[in-house]
Enzyme design. Sequence first.
Site, PDB file in Angstrom:
ATOM      1  N   LEU A 122      -2.554   2.775  -3.433  1.00 13.66           N
ATOM      2  CA  LEU A 122      -3.490   2.033  -2.592  1.00 13.66           C
ATOM      3  C   LEU A 122      -2.957   1.687  -1.208  1.00 13.66           C
ATOM      4  CD1 LEU A 122      -4.984  -0.332  -5.317  1.00 13.66           C
ATOM      5  CD2 LEU A 122      -5.710   1.974  -4.691  1.00 13.66           C
ATOM      6  N   CYS A 123      -1.764   2.158  -0.842  1.00 15.05           N
ATOM      7  CA  CYS A 123      -1.280   1.999   0.530  1.00 15.05           C
ATOM      8  C   CYS A 123      -1.906   3.076   1.411  1.00 15.05           C
ATOM      9  CB  CYS A 123       0.245   2.145   0.598  1.00 15.05           C
ATOM     10  SG  CYS A 123       1.140   0.670   0.179  1.00 15.05           S
ATOM     11  N   HIS A 124      -2.300   2.671   2.602  1.00 14.37           N
ATOM     12  CA  HIS A 124      -2.823   3.633   3.568  1.00 14.37           C
ATOM     13  C   HIS A 124      -1.684   4.426   4.184  1.00 14.37           C
ATOM     14  CE1 HIS A 124      -7.006   2.298   3.817  1.00 14.37           C
ATOM     15  NE2 HIS A 124      -6.543   1.077   3.634  1.00 14.37           N
ATOM     16  N   GLU A 139       6.144  -0.413   4.189  1.00 16.84           N
ATOM     17  CA  GLU A 139       7.033   0.618   4.720  1.00 16.84           C
ATOM     18  C   GLU A 139       8.440   0.052   4.931  1.00 16.84           C
ATOM     19  OE1 GLU A 139       3.047   2.116   4.982  1.00 16.84           O
ATOM     20  OE2 GLU A 139       3.872   0.155   5.492  1.00 16.84           O
ATOM     21  N   ASP A 171      23.439   5.051  -5.737  1.00 17.78           N
ATOM     22  CA  ASP A 171      23.611   6.405  -6.262  1.00 17.78           C
ATOM     23  C   ASP A 171      24.922   7.024  -5.783  1.00 17.78           C
ATOM     24  OD1 ASP A 171      22.808   8.901  -7.569  1.00 17.78           O
ATOM     25  OD2 ASP A 171      22.518   9.636  -5.525  1.00 17.78           O
TER      26      ASP A 171
END
Length: 157
Positions: A76-78, A114, A128
């Site tokens: 649902l993020c644009h 973002e 990692d």
Amino acid sequence: MTGGLTHLNERGEAHIVDIGDKAVTRRRAVAQARILGKPETISTILGGGLKKGDALAVARIAGIMAAKKTAELIPLCHPIPLTKVSVEIEGDGDAAILIQALAETTGQTGVEMEALVAASTAALTLYDMAKAIDRAMTITDICLLEKSGGKSGDFSR
């Protein structure tokens, strides 16, 4: 809208927010993440001593790339045309690394996600790259520090 949650419609169903009537404004967000680890681990990461290479450079690039892919990762993020993304990484005492990510755009919706995705991904990348020497590292304090622009105005933690 249900209880002020913008991603739920009147029936409580998930939907993408209609931003068509929102004003185009300059928007900016800064988020952070922190990695806690053994002092030797933090020193090795910051000093560029990992066998996998320059962890800080790789983490910065990973964070920037992730910010650009936020709409693919978070439902649902644009998709947003980002005008700037930066990731800063520095020591935070002898047992922590602080990551701060900045995202900017000129558009109709904010860039908080973002910035958060950039900071989180940079932290995951450092984990990692260093997990072979310290699997007990902890990623913590992922949060929005500030945002500006848009109808809801400015926020500062």
